[in-house]
Design a protein around this motif. Sequence first.
Motif, short mmCIF file in Angstrom:
data_model
loop_
_atom_site.label_atom_id
_atom_site.label_comp_id
_atom_site.label_asym_id
_atom_site.label_seq_id
_atom_site.Cartn_x
_atom_site.Cartn_y
_atom_site.Cartn_z
N ARG A 24 0.85 -1.19 0.00
CA ARG A 24 0.00 0.00 0.00
C ARG A 24 0.89 1.24 0.00
N ALA A 25 0.30 2.36 -0.27
CA ALA A 25 1.05 3.63 -0.22
C ALA A 25 1.49 3.90 1.21
N ASP A 26 2.65 4.47 1.37
CA ASP A 26 3.20 4.77 2.69
C ASP A 26 2.68 6.14 3.12
N VAL A 27 1.58 6.11 3.88
CA VAL A 27 0.95 7.35 4.33
C VAL A 27 0.96 7.36 5.86
N ALA A 28 1.43 8.47 6.43
CA ALA A 28 1.46 8.58 7.90
C ALA A 28 0.04 8.61 8.43
N GLY A 29 -0.20 7.86 9.50
CA GLY A 29 -1.52 7.80 10.11
C GLY A 29 -1.45 8.32 11.54
N GLU A 30 -2.39 7.88 12.34
CA GLU A 30 -2.40 8.30 13.74
C GLU A 30 -1.19 7.75 14.46
N MET A 31 -0.59 8.58 15.27
CA MET A 31 0.59 8.18 16.03
C MET A 31 0.23 7.93 17.48
N LEU A 32 0.94 7.01 18.10
CA LEU A 32 0.77 6.78 19.53
C LEU A 32 1.54 7.85 20.30
N THR A 33 1.01 8.19 21.44
CA THR A 33 1.74 9.13 22.30
C THR A 33 2.86 8.36 23.00
N THR A 34 3.84 9.08 23.52
CA THR A 34 4.93 8.45 24.26
C THR A 34 4.39 7.66 25.43
N GLN A 35 3.40 8.18 26.11
CA GLN A 35 2.80 7.49 27.25
C GLN A 35 2.16 6.17 26.81
N GLN A 36 1.46 6.18 25.67
CA GLN A 36 0.83 4.95 25.18
C GLN A 36 1.90 3.90 24.80
N VAL A 37 2.97 4.37 24.21
CA VAL A 37 4.03 3.44 23.79
C VAL A 37 4.67 2.78 25.00
N LEU A 38 4.92 3.56 26.04
CA LEU A 38 5.66 3.06 27.19
C LEU A 38 4.79 2.43 28.28
N GLN A 39 3.48 2.45 28.12
CA GLN A 39 2.60 2.00 29.20
C GLN A 39 2.82 0.54 29.59
N ASN A 40 3.20 -0.32 28.68
CA ASN A 40 3.42 -1.74 29.01
C ASN A 40 4.89 -2.12 29.06
N ALA A 41 5.77 -1.14 28.96
CA ALA A 41 7.21 -1.42 29.01
C ALA A 41 7.60 -1.89 30.40
N PRO A 42 8.47 -2.90 30.50
CA PRO A 42 8.91 -3.36 31.81
C PRO A 42 9.66 -2.28 32.58
N ASP A 43 10.38 -1.41 31.87
CA ASP A 43 11.14 -0.36 32.53
C ASP A 43 11.31 0.79 31.55
N ALA A 44 11.08 2.01 32.00
CA ALA A 44 11.23 3.19 31.15
C ALA A 44 11.77 4.34 31.98
N ALA A 45 12.45 5.27 31.31
CA ALA A 45 12.96 6.47 31.98
C ALA A 45 13.14 7.56 30.94
N ASP A 46 12.78 8.77 31.30
CA ASP A 46 12.94 9.94 30.42
C ASP A 46 12.29 9.74 29.05
N GLY A 47 11.15 9.08 29.00
CA GLY A 47 10.43 8.90 27.74
C GLY A 47 11.05 7.87 26.82
N ARG A 48 11.86 6.97 27.37
CA ARG A 48 12.53 5.94 26.56
C ARG A 48 12.43 4.59 27.26
N PHE A 49 12.59 3.52 26.46
CA PHE A 49 12.68 2.19 27.03
C PHE A 49 14.02 2.09 27.76
N ARG A 50 14.02 1.46 28.91
CA ARG A 50 15.27 1.21 29.63
C ARG A 50 15.56 -0.28 29.50
N VAL A 51 16.78 -0.59 29.04
CA VAL A 51 17.19 -1.99 28.88
C VAL A 51 18.51 -2.20 29.59
N THR A 52 18.82 -3.45 29.82
CA THR A 52 20.07 -3.80 30.47
C THR A 52 21.22 -3.54 29.51
#
Length: 99
Positions: free
Chosen positions: A64-92
């Motif tokens: 399909r054509a590459d058209v930007a759609g609705e974006m998730l907010t940073t909060q929505q993206v990180l809501q199920n992350a095991p660990d996050a800090a400063d708006g980013r995923f935190r990993v080992t």
Amino acid sequence: MSEITPDLVRHLGVLARIQLSDEEVERLTGQLDVIVDNIAKVSEVATPDVPATSHPIPMQNVFRADVAGEMLTTQQVLQNAPDAADGRFRVTAILGEEQ
């Protein structure tokens, strides 16, 4: 006359850093000679009036054509992350670890 000789097979073995026994040299000489003969047969058939084909059935792009759609907010993206800090995923940290 055969293009592949036992000396050529031994030389290729040296270039590939593969130690070949006399039996392997004889077997590979015959096998490589058959391969070269078959490539020559295909080359005879491949003429300029025969188009090159990568696939027997014509294909087309089905994406399909590459058209930007609705974006998730940073909060929505990180809501199920095991660990996050400063708006980013935190990993080992893995740098410097022995594998």
